[in-house]
Design a protein around this motif. Structure first.
Motif, PDB file in Angstrom:
ATOM      1  N   GLY A  10      56.221  18.391  17.511  1.00  0.00           N
ATOM      2  CA  GLY A  10      56.271  19.311  18.642  1.00  0.00           C
ATOM      3  C   GLY A  10      57.693  19.647  19.072  1.00  0.00           C
ATOM      4  N   HIS A  11      57.778  20.377  20.176  1.00  0.00           N
ATOM      5  CA  HIS A  11      59.053  20.928  20.638  1.00  0.00           C
ATOM      6  C   HIS A  11      60.090  19.854  20.989  1.00  0.00           C
ATOM      7  N   SER A  12      59.638  18.673  21.403  1.00  0.00           N
ATOM      8  CA  SER A  12      60.592  17.605  21.732  1.00  0.00           C
ATOM      9  C   SER A  12      61.048  16.869  20.468  1.00  0.00           C
ATOM     10  N   GLU A  77      47.165  13.765   9.782  1.00  0.00           N
ATOM     11  CA  GLU A  77      46.883  13.635  11.211  1.00  0.00           C
ATOM     12  C   GLU A  77      46.797  12.163  11.588  1.00  0.00           C
ATOM     13  N   ALA A  78      47.391  11.794  12.706  1.00  0.00           N
ATOM     14  CA  ALA A  78      47.183  10.450  13.269  1.00  0.00           C
ATOM     15  C   ALA A  78      45.849  10.474  13.997  1.00  0.00           C
ATOM     16  N   VAL A  79      45.056   9.423  13.838  1.00  0.00           N
ATOM     17  CA  VAL A  79      43.713   9.453  14.433  1.00  0.00           C
ATOM     18  C   VAL A  79      43.448   8.290  15.385  1.00  0.00           C
ATOM     19  N   ILE A 103      55.355   9.921  20.661  1.00  0.00           N
ATOM     20  CA  ILE A 103      54.206  10.818  20.460  1.00  0.00           C
ATOM     21  C   ILE A 103      54.495  12.182  21.111  1.00  0.00           C
ATOM     22  N   ASP A 104      54.368  13.236  20.318  1.00  0.00           N
ATOM     23  CA  ASP A 104      54.565  14.621  20.816  1.00  0.00           C
ATOM     24  C   ASP A 104      53.587  15.514  20.058  1.00  0.00           C
ATOM     25  N   ILE A 105      52.286  15.369  20.403  1.00  0.00           N
ATOM     26  CA  ILE A 105      51.237  16.025  19.608  1.00  0.00           C
ATOM     27  C   ILE A 105      50.590  17.193  20.332  1.00  0.00           C
ATOM     28  N   ALA A 124      42.761  28.675  21.409  1.00  0.00           N
ATOM     29  CA  ALA A 124      44.144  29.144  21.230  1.00  0.00           C
ATOM     30  C   ALA A 124      45.008  28.082  20.567  1.00  0.00           C
ATOM     31  N   LYS A 125      44.594  26.809  20.674  1.00  0.00           N
ATOM     32  CA  LYS A 125      45.324  25.730  20.004  1.00  0.00           C
ATOM     33  C   LYS A 125      44.334  24.799  19.341  1.00  0.00           C
ATOM     34  N   PRO A 126      44.630  24.166  18.205  1.00  0.00           N
ATOM     35  CA  PRO A 126      45.925  24.293  17.551  1.00  0.00           C
ATOM     36  C   PRO A 126      46.144  25.692  16.964  1.00  0.00           C
ATOM     37  N   GLY A 278      56.333  16.233  25.972  1.00  0.00           N
ATOM     38  CA  GLY A 278      55.589  17.479  25.767  1.00  0.00           C
ATOM     39  C   GLY A 278      54.242  17.445  26.465  1.00  0.00           C
ATOM     40  N   ASP A 279      53.344  18.306  26.012  1.00  0.00           N
ATOM     41  CA  ASP A 279      52.033  18.445  26.665  1.00  0.00           C
ATOM     42  C   ASP A 279      51.262  17.132  26.736  1.00  0.00           C
ATOM     43  N   CYS A 280      51.410  16.266  25.713  1.00  0.00           N
ATOM     44  CA  CYS A 280      50.546  15.071  25.654  1.00  0.00           C
ATOM     45  C   CYS A 280      50.977  13.992  26.652  1.00  0.00           C
ATOM     46  N   SER A 291      53.730  23.306  29.421  1.00  0.00           N
ATOM     47  CA  SER A 291      54.368  24.503  28.876  1.00  0.00           C
ATOM     48  C   SER A 291      55.481  24.094  27.929  1.00  0.00           C
ATOM     49  N   GLY A 292      55.693  24.947  26.927  1.00  0.00           N
ATOM     50  CA  GLY A 292      56.685  24.653  25.911  1.00  0.00           C
ATOM     51  C   GLY A 292      58.079  24.448  26.493  1.00  0.00           C
ATOM     52  N   VAL A 293      58.369  25.136  27.582  1.00  0.00           N
ATOM     53  CA  VAL A 293      59.692  25.037  28.206  1.00  0.00           C
ATOM     54  C   VAL A 293      59.985  23.582  28.576  1.00  0.00           C
TER      55      VAL A 293
HETATM   56  C1  LIG Z   1      48.792  31.512  23.156  1.00  0.00           C
HETATM   57  C2  LIG Z   1      49.801  30.595  23.762  1.00  0.00           C
HETATM   58  C3  LIG Z   1      51.035  31.072  24.167  1.00  0.00           C
HETATM   59  C4  LIG Z   1      51.957  30.231  24.756  1.00  0.00           C
HETATM   60  N1  LIG Z   1      53.140  30.751  25.123  1.00  0.00           N
HETATM   61  C5  LIG Z   1      54.049  29.947  25.698  1.00  0.00           C
HETATM   62  C6  LIG Z   1      55.315  30.468  26.084  1.00  0.00           C
HETATM   63  O1  LIG Z   1      55.608  31.657  25.899  1.00  0.00           O
HETATM   64  N2  LIG Z   1      56.210  29.620  26.647  1.00  0.00           N
HETATM   65  C7  LIG Z   1      55.905  28.303  26.851  1.00  0.00           C
HETATM   66  O2  LIG Z   1      56.751  27.573  27.378  1.00  0.00           O
HETATM   67  N3  LIG Z   1      54.725  27.780  26.517  1.00  0.00           N
HETATM   68  C8  LIG Z   1      53.785  28.574  25.942  1.00  0.00           C
HETATM   69  N4  LIG Z   1      52.576  28.040  25.589  1.00  0.00           N
HETATM   70  C9  LIG Z   1      52.312  26.608  25.810  1.00  0.00           C
HETATM   71  C10 LIG Z   1      52.893  25.831  24.648  1.00  0.00           C
HETATM   72  O3  LIG Z   1      52.231  26.195  23.453  1.00  0.00           O
HETATM   73  C11 LIG Z   1      52.790  24.328  24.784  1.00  0.00           C
HETATM   74  O4  LIG Z   1      53.054  23.915  26.084  1.00  0.00           O
HETATM   75  C12 LIG Z   1      53.800  23.676  23.828  1.00  0.00           C
HETATM   76  O5  LIG Z   1      53.500  24.032  22.500  1.00  0.00           O
HETATM   77  C13 LIG Z   1      53.765  22.171  23.971  1.00  0.00           C
HETATM   78  O6  LIG Z   1      54.703  21.644  23.081  1.00  0.00           O
HETATM   79  P1  LIG Z   1      54.468  20.192  22.502  1.00  0.00           P
HETATM   80  O7  LIG Z   1      55.751  19.780  21.918  1.00  0.00           O
HETATM   81  O8  LIG Z   1      53.870  19.332  23.533  1.00  0.00           O
HETATM   82  O9  LIG Z   1      53.339  20.338  21.386  1.00  0.00           O
HETATM   83  P2  LIG Z   1      53.085  21.375  20.232  1.00  0.00           P
HETATM   84  O10 LIG Z   1      54.079  22.455  20.202  1.00  0.00           O
HETATM   85  O11 LIG Z   1      51.643  21.752  20.341  1.00  0.00           O
HETATM   86  O12 LIG Z   1      53.293  20.510  18.921  1.00  0.00           O
HETATM   87  C14 LIG Z   1      52.452  19.448  18.596  1.00  0.00           C
HETATM   88  C15 LIG Z   1      52.540  19.209  17.117  1.00  0.00           C
HETATM   89  O13 LIG Z   1      51.864  17.998  16.818  1.00  0.00           O
HETATM   90  C16 LIG Z   1      51.045  18.153  15.666  1.00  0.00           C
HETATM   91  N5  LIG Z   1      49.898  17.286  15.867  1.00  0.00           N
HETATM   92  C17 LIG Z   1      48.886  17.450  16.732  1.00  0.00           C
HETATM   93  N6  LIG Z   1      48.026  16.423  16.670  1.00  0.00           N
HETATM   94  C18 LIG Z   1      48.520  15.583  15.743  1.00  0.00           C
HETATM   95  C19 LIG Z   1      48.087  14.335  15.228  1.00  0.00           C
HETATM   96  N7  LIG Z   1      46.983  13.732  15.673  1.00  0.00           N
HETATM   97  N8  LIG Z   1      48.811  13.749  14.261  1.00  0.00           N
HETATM   98  C20 LIG Z   1      49.947  14.327  13.798  1.00  0.00           C
HETATM   99  N9  LIG Z   1      50.404  15.509  14.258  1.00  0.00           N
HETATM  100  C21 LIG Z   1      49.696  16.123  15.231  1.00  0.00           C
HETATM  101  C22 LIG Z   1      50.672  19.630  15.623  1.00  0.00           C
HETATM  102  O14 LIG Z   1      50.457  20.028  14.278  1.00  0.00           O
HETATM  103  C23 LIG Z   1      51.895  20.296  16.266  1.00  0.00           C
HETATM  104  O15 LIG Z   1      52.812  20.729  15.301  1.00  0.00           O
HETATM  105  C24 LIG Z   1      51.640  28.867  24.972  1.00  0.00           C
HETATM  106  C25 LIG Z   1      50.385  28.374  24.572  1.00  0.00           C
HETATM  107  C26 LIG Z   1      49.478  29.217  23.965  1.00  0.00           C
HETATM  108  C27 LIG Z   1      48.143  28.676  23.560  1.00  0.00           C
END
Ligand SMILES: Cc1cc2nc3c(=O)[nH]c(=O)nc-3n(C[C@H](O)[C@H](O)[C@H](O)COP(=O)(O)OP(=O)(O)OC[C@H]3O[C@@H](n4cnc5c(N)ncnc54)[C@H](O)[C@@H]3O)c2cc1C
Length: 370
Positions: A10-12, A77-79, A103-105, A124-126, A278-280, A291-293
């Motif tokens: 993920g983003h982090s 995938e981690a389960v 963890i950043d899933i 919308a996700k994944p 991140g989100d998790c 949010s991704g930010v």
């Molecule tokens: C349509 C849409 C548009 C969006 N637009 C924006 C925006 O413009 N700006 C913004 O800030 N936010 C936006 N968001 C929200 C944003 O997508 C999330 O908040 C952001 O992606 C969270 O980042 P993250 O690092 O937590 O996880 P993610 O970016 O979701 O990355 C998680 C990663 O972990 C992997 N993963 C998941 N489960 C497992 C597992 N069990 N084992 C191994 N790997 C795994 C996935 O393959 C993925 O690559 C949007 C969301 C959607 C649905």
């Protein structure tokens, strides 16, 4: 050698990989476990749907980034997790031992137990499942009559406008319905931004059903709790964030919504050798939107604290600013910028967002493209 295992690209975690590549953490063997090779950058997703970007422009290649960081990469995938034994379980049966786990899933949209949702909607996700489903819909665009999106937050609004824009360029003009149980779209944004985007939705002919809750989804039909129903060819589900089910059964302390409870150092509240971002993750005392930010902002502090944890040093707390600039795209090359009580719109806002987003992805891509 200490074993640092990152779960999810993920983003982090991309920031952790970059940091390790630039200055390796001493005596550390780093491994990334990711369900997919390519990590999408969320900010560019609506632009990918709208056709402003191609796939590779908005994805980071984790195999190559891990190569830059001299990290191992497992595309799986981690389960499950056994934090007592320090074991991560992978789909397929293998297990990975760790000394420190991060963890950043991400998250997926909640289904709220609504009948028919798991079977008949496109979440919308994944993003890896959204994109092929979207391309499948485009392939039958000529026959489409109506498309519904459920969820009135920024992601739902951006997606409905991006999909409509792309299908019109493909020569298709289905009707669009945006359904949300909140009284208006963008409930967590300022009234000025809300009005700007509501006006754009009205001008583009998107039917907004605010304050209406979905009761059930059947093939070709969305039923609402007030008794009405809408005939649709496809339903996209953009209802916010819920954590992966295996986190709840992992024994880690979670917050009320089931996200991993972490302290301001991004360290699990219950297990000192586990970090999350991140989100998790839910940071105790710092409620923030999923949010991704915020995930991006947590990258550097997470990296620093993983380094400190490996070196046995005191961790450094991080407080993310409570408000973030939101740049919400409106289908074409037009966007709304909003933060707190101000909002601005225009083609220049889209160009600004485009510059920021491209710069973010390029920061990682250039590490392995040279
Ligand atoms: C349509 C849409 C548009 C969006 N637009 C924006 C925006 O413009 N700006 C913004 O800030 N936010 C936006 N968001 C929200 C944003 O997508 C999330 O908040 C952001 O992606 C969270 O980042 P993250 O690092 O937590 O996880 P993610 O970016 O979701 O990355 C998680 C990663 O972990 C992997 N993963 C998941 N489960 C497992 C597992 N069990 N084992 C191994 N790997 C795994 C996935 O393959 C993925 O690559 C949007 C969301 C959607 C649905």
């Amino acid at each position: 050698m200490k074993r640092l295992v990152l779960v999810g690209g993920g983003h982090s975690h991309v920031a952790v990989l970059k940091s390790h590549g630039e200055a390796p953490m001493p005596d550390t063997r780093l491994t990334l476990v990711s369900a997919k090779r390519h990590a999408p950058y969320s900010g560019m997703l609506p632009g990918l749907i709208a056709g402003h970007y191609d796939y590779h422009q908005c994805h980071i290649d984790l195999v190559r980034l891990a190569g830059y960081a001299r990290a191992g990469f497992l595309e799986v995938e981690a389960v499950a997790l056994d934090p007592k034994e320090r074991l991560l379980f992978l789909a397929g049966g293998e297990r990975v031992e760790y000394d420190i786990l991060s963890i950043d899933i991400g998250s997926t949209p909640p289904t709220f137990g609504i009948p028919g949702v798991p079977e008949h909607v496109i979440p919308a996700k994944p993003i890896e499942t959204l994109l092929p489903a979207w391309e499948g819909l485009r392939a039958r665009a000529a026959g489409l009559k109506r498309v519904a999106l459920v969820g009135g937050g920024a992601a739902g609004v951006e997606l409905v406008l991006a999909m409509q824009y792309r299908l019109r360029r493909d020569g298709a003009v289905p009707g669009f319905d945006l359904i949300t149980d909140t009284p208006f779209v963008l409930p967590s944004h300022d009234v000025k931004a809300r009005r700007m985007l509501q006006r754009i939705l009205d001008e583009r002919g998107v039917r907004v059903h605010a304050g209406r809750r979905v009761a059930a989804v059947e093939p070709g039909r969305v039923a609402l709790e007030d008794g009405a129903s809408i005939d649709v060819d496809a339903v996209f589900w953009v209802t916010g964030a819920t954590p992966a089910a295996w986190l709840r059964s992992s024994g880690l302390q979670t917050d009320a919504a089931g996200f991993i409870a972490v302290n301001p150092c991004l360290q699990s509240e219950s297990h000192a050798d586990i970090f999350a971002a991140g989100d998790c993750a839910g940071v105790t005392g710092q409620p923030r939107p999923k949010s991704g930010v915020f995930a991006v902002r947590q990258g550097a502090p997470l990296s620093g604290n993983l380094r400190r944890a490996l070196a046995g040093q005191a961790l450094d707390p991080y407080v993310s600013p409570p408000h973030a600039l939101a740049l919400i795209s409106a289908g074409g090359k037009y966007a709304v910028a909003t933060r707190n009580a101000w909002a601005l719109q225009g083609a220049w806002v889209w160009r600004w967002k485009d510059w920021i987003d491209r710069r973010f992805v390029a920061k990682y891509q250039r590490l392995y493209q040279n």
